[in-house]
Design a protein around this motif. Structure first.
Motif, short mmCIF file in Angstrom:
data_model
loop_
_atom_site.label_atom_id
_atom_site.label_comp_id
_atom_site.label_asym_id
_atom_site.label_seq_id
_atom_site.Cartn_x
_atom_site.Cartn_y
_atom_site.Cartn_z
N SER A 73 31.91 32.94 39.53
CA SER A 73 32.80 32.11 38.70
C SER A 73 34.27 32.18 39.11
O SER A 73 35.07 31.36 38.63
CB SER A 73 32.73 32.57 37.23
N CYS A 74 34.64 33.16 39.90
CA CYS A 74 36.06 33.31 40.23
C CYS A 74 36.57 32.08 40.99
O CYS A 74 36.06 31.77 42.07
CB CYS A 74 36.28 34.57 41.07
N PRO A 75 37.54 31.37 40.44
CA PRO A 75 37.98 30.11 41.06
C PRO A 75 38.62 30.28 42.44
O PRO A 75 38.63 29.34 43.22
CB PRO A 75 38.97 29.52 40.07
N THR A 76 39.15 31.47 42.73
CA THR A 76 39.80 31.64 44.03
C THR A 76 38.97 32.51 44.98
O THR A 76 39.45 32.88 46.06
CB THR A 76 41.20 32.28 43.88
N HIS A 77 37.75 32.84 44.57
CA HIS A 77 36.82 33.63 45.39
C HIS A 77 37.47 34.91 45.90
O HIS A 77 37.40 35.23 47.08
CB HIS A 77 36.32 32.80 46.59
N CYS A 78 38.13 35.62 44.99
CA CYS A 78 38.85 36.81 45.46
C CYS A 78 38.13 38.11 45.11
O CYS A 78 38.63 39.18 45.43
CB CYS A 78 40.27 36.82 44.91
N ILE A 79 36.94 38.02 44.48
CA ILE A 79 36.23 39.26 44.14
C ILE A 79 35.39 39.68 45.35
O ILE A 79 34.56 38.91 45.84
CB ILE A 79 35.35 39.09 42.88
N LEU A 80 35.65 40.89 45.83
CA LEU A 80 35.02 41.38 47.06
C LEU A 80 33.75 42.17 46.72
O LEU A 80 33.58 42.61 45.58
CB LEU A 80 36.03 42.25 47.83
N THR B 57 36.17 45.61 44.38
CA THR B 57 37.62 45.45 44.46
C THR B 57 37.92 43.95 44.54
O THR B 57 37.00 43.14 44.73
CB THR B 57 38.24 46.15 45.69
N ILE B 58 39.18 43.60 44.40
CA ILE B 58 39.56 42.19 44.56
C ILE B 58 40.69 42.07 45.58
O ILE B 58 41.45 43.01 45.79
CB ILE B 58 40.01 41.51 43.24
N ASP B 59 40.78 40.90 46.17
CA ASP B 59 41.92 40.60 47.02
C ASP B 59 42.99 40.05 46.08
O ASP B 59 42.98 38.88 45.70
CB ASP B 59 41.52 39.55 48.07
N ARG C 206 44.98 36.72 46.15
CA ARG C 206 44.39 35.43 45.79
C ARG C 206 44.06 35.33 44.30
O ARG C 206 43.60 34.29 43.83
CB ARG C 206 43.08 35.22 46.57
N CYS C 207 44.23 36.43 43.57
CA CYS C 207 43.82 36.46 42.17
C CYS C 207 44.88 35.75 41.30
O CYS C 207 46.07 35.98 41.44
CB CYS C 207 43.65 37.91 41.72
N ILE C 208 44.41 34.93 40.36
CA ILE C 208 45.34 34.16 39.52
C ILE C 208 46.22 35.09 38.67
O ILE C 208 47.38 34.79 38.42
CB ILE C 208 44.55 33.16 38.63
N SER C 209 45.67 36.22 38.28
CA SER C 209 46.49 37.17 37.49
C SER C 209 47.69 37.63 38.32
O SER C 209 48.82 37.67 37.82
CB SER C 209 45.66 38.38 37.07
N PHE C 210 47.44 37.97 39.56
CA PHE C 210 48.54 38.39 40.44
C PHE C 210 49.47 37.20 40.70
O PHE C 210 50.69 37.32 40.58
CB PHE C 210 47.98 38.92 41.77
N GLY D 228 48.19 34.99 33.83
CA GLY D 228 46.94 35.74 33.93
C GLY D 228 45.72 34.83 33.97
O GLY D 228 45.85 33.60 34.07
N CYS D 229 44.55 35.44 33.89
CA CYS D 229 43.28 34.71 33.97
C CYS D 229 42.20 35.63 33.39
O CYS D 229 42.20 36.82 33.67
CB CYS D 229 42.98 34.38 35.44
N ASP D 230 41.34 35.07 32.56
CA ASP D 230 40.29 35.88 31.92
C ASP D 230 38.88 35.49 32.37
O ASP D 230 37.90 35.98 31.81
CB ASP D 230 40.36 35.74 30.39
N ILE D 231 38.78 34.61 33.35
CA ILE D 231 37.47 34.04 33.68
C ILE D 231 36.42 35.11 34.01
O ILE D 231 35.31 35.09 33.47
CB ILE D 231 37.59 33.01 34.84
N CYS D 232 36.77 36.06 34.90
CA CYS D 232 35.74 37.02 35.32
C CYS D 232 35.35 37.96 34.19
O CYS D 232 34.31 38.62 34.26
CB CYS D 232 36.20 37.80 36.55
N GLN D 233 36.15 38.06 33.15
CA GLN D 233 35.75 38.86 31.99
C GLN D 233 34.95 37.99 31.00
O GLN D 233 34.01 38.46 30.37
CB GLN D 233 36.97 39.44 31.29
S1 SF4 Z 1 41.28 37.21 37.06
FE1 SF4 Z 1 40.56 35.13 37.63
S2 SF4 Z 1 41.23 34.85 39.73
FE2 SF4 Z 1 41.35 37.07 39.30
S3 SF4 Z 1 39.41 37.92 39.93
FE3 SF4 Z 1 39.15 37.37 37.81
S4 SF4 Z 1 38.34 35.27 37.82
FE4 SF4 Z 1 39.16 35.70 39.84
#
Ligand code: SF4
Ligand code: SF4
Length: 364
Positions: free
Chosen positions: A199-206, A210-212, A215-219, A242-247
């Motif tokens: 579901s991560c819109p920027t495909h940043c979950i590795l 960990t995440i990149d 590319r994360c919307i929160s960052f 921020g962004c709550d999608i992955c939660q």
């Molecule tokens: S906060 Fe949003 S952009 Fe960042 S890892 Fe989660 S879904 Fe992806």
């Protein structure tokens, strides 16, 4: 009642959903943390790379040399799944749920930690040195929370508690007093699930939990002080802080959504909805007044209005063009101006069919 029970009861009375105990030994996830830094996945957060910062994360006793126990605390913030999402028109900005209360947790939690530390001294019958933390210094909070038995670090990198979910603030009190540590949480309950990754819109979950961050919307919307990379702007949709999608997609937050947790903020909580068209016109004085106590202040006006401009551009709503032009005429901040120009361009170049549909609607 044991000493630990008394401390837990005291923490619960203050509004914490979890109180656990661990030792100041070397964090298990330190090697993962170093590889994450070496891969450059920390974005522009260069302060994380300093030798001082890395050493402190490795050894909590550099923070408090006499530290014998770390008391780990967690407090729930609103789970967005408990609220009906208002109809999205693309002109309403989304804010991460931790900022909904309008008061920055950095103002709310530290005095509670101080109170708990003093209560512990009474319970334990001894004055001792202590140091309180809540996302305020170099300490691997999620590692400590896992060791204190709260939960595991999920693929989305959040600390997930099977009882509390992951919409949690974490905090710690390092104390010069030995208390028997709790049993660490060793299971990884993510199993085969990949909902957050999918579901991560920027495909940043590795793949390695960990995440990149770059590319994360929160960052991108909070810590990033420069332009939003143009390749990622569309993925931000209308997230402006921020962004709550992955939660929100995580099954553990669905499981725990209706459970009653302590409300640290002691006030009714509801989604913070942002009218982007008025927000983009905020002057520096208005922004400072409106967000004086809010976590949103961390993005500063220039970062926040940059985000709002991207969200408005993503709406591709031709009716907001005049408002954007008006904002651009009076805006002096180059970062905001460049994103306003991008928004206008994005609306101007929207697909031909979309434009025709709106024009048809306008003449009917
Ligand atoms: S906060 Fe949003 S952009 Fe960042 S890892 Fe989660 S879904 Fe992806
Ligand atoms: S969505 Fe699934 S994979 Fe991601 S953190 Fe939650 S349980 Fe783990």
């Amino acid at each position: 009642m044991t000493v630990k029970d008394s401390i837990k009861a005291e923490g619960s009375a203050l509004g914490f959903s979890f109180v656990g105990f661990t030792t100041p030994s070397q964090p298990e996830h330190y090697a993962t943390y170093l590889s994450w830094l070496e891969a450059g996945h920390h974005g522009t957060m260069e302060y994380l790379v300093t030798e001082h910062n890395r050493k402190m994360r490795l050894d909590p006793q550099l923070i408090l040399p006499e530290c014998k126990t770390i008391v780990v605390l967690a407090a729930n913030y609103p789970n967005p799944l408990n609220f009906t999402e208002p109809a999205a028109d693309g002109l309403t900005g989304k804010i991460a749920a931790y900022a909904w209360p309008g008061v920055d947790y950095h103002f709310v939690i530290p005095p509670l930690l101080e109170k708990l530390a003093r209560s512990m001294q009474i319970i334990l019958g001894k004055k001792f040195a202590y140091k309180c933390y809540t996302d305020t210094g170099p300490i691997l909070e999620r590692d400590l929370a896992q060791r204190a038995g709260l939960g595991w670090i999920g693929k989305n990198t959040c600390l997930i508690s099977p009882k509390l979910g992951s919409f949690l603030f974490l905090a710690e009190i390092l104390i010069d007093y030995s208390i028997e540590p709790d049993t660490p949480f060793t299971a990884d309950r993510c199993g085969n699930c990949t909902r957050c990754i999918d579901s991560c819109p920027t495909h940043c979950i590795l793949p390695d939990h960990t995440i990149d961050a770059s590319r994360c919307i929160s960052f991108l919307t909070i810590e990033n002080k420069g332009p939003i990379p143009s390749t990622l702007r569309h993925s931000m949709e209308n997230w402006v802080f921020g962004c709550d999608i992955c939660q929100m997609v995580c099954p553990w937050n669905h499981k725990t959504k209706n459970d009653l947790h302590a409300n640290l903020f002691k006030q009714p909580l509801s989604p913070l909805m942002i009218d982007l068209q008025s927000e983009i016109q905020l002057s520096p004085t208005e922004f400072n007044r409106k967000y004086r106590k809010s976590p949103i202040k961390r993005a500063k006006r220039r970062g926040y209005l940059r985000n709002a401009a991207v969200a408005l551009g993503n709406s591709r709503d031709i009716k907001i063009t005049d408002g954007l032009k008006q904002a651009l005429r009076k805006e002096t901040e180059p970062l905001v101006r460049s994103h306003l120009i991008w928004a206008l361009e994005n609306i101007r170049t929207r697909p031909v069919q979309e434009t025709l549909n709106v024009e048809r609607k306008d003449v009917s």
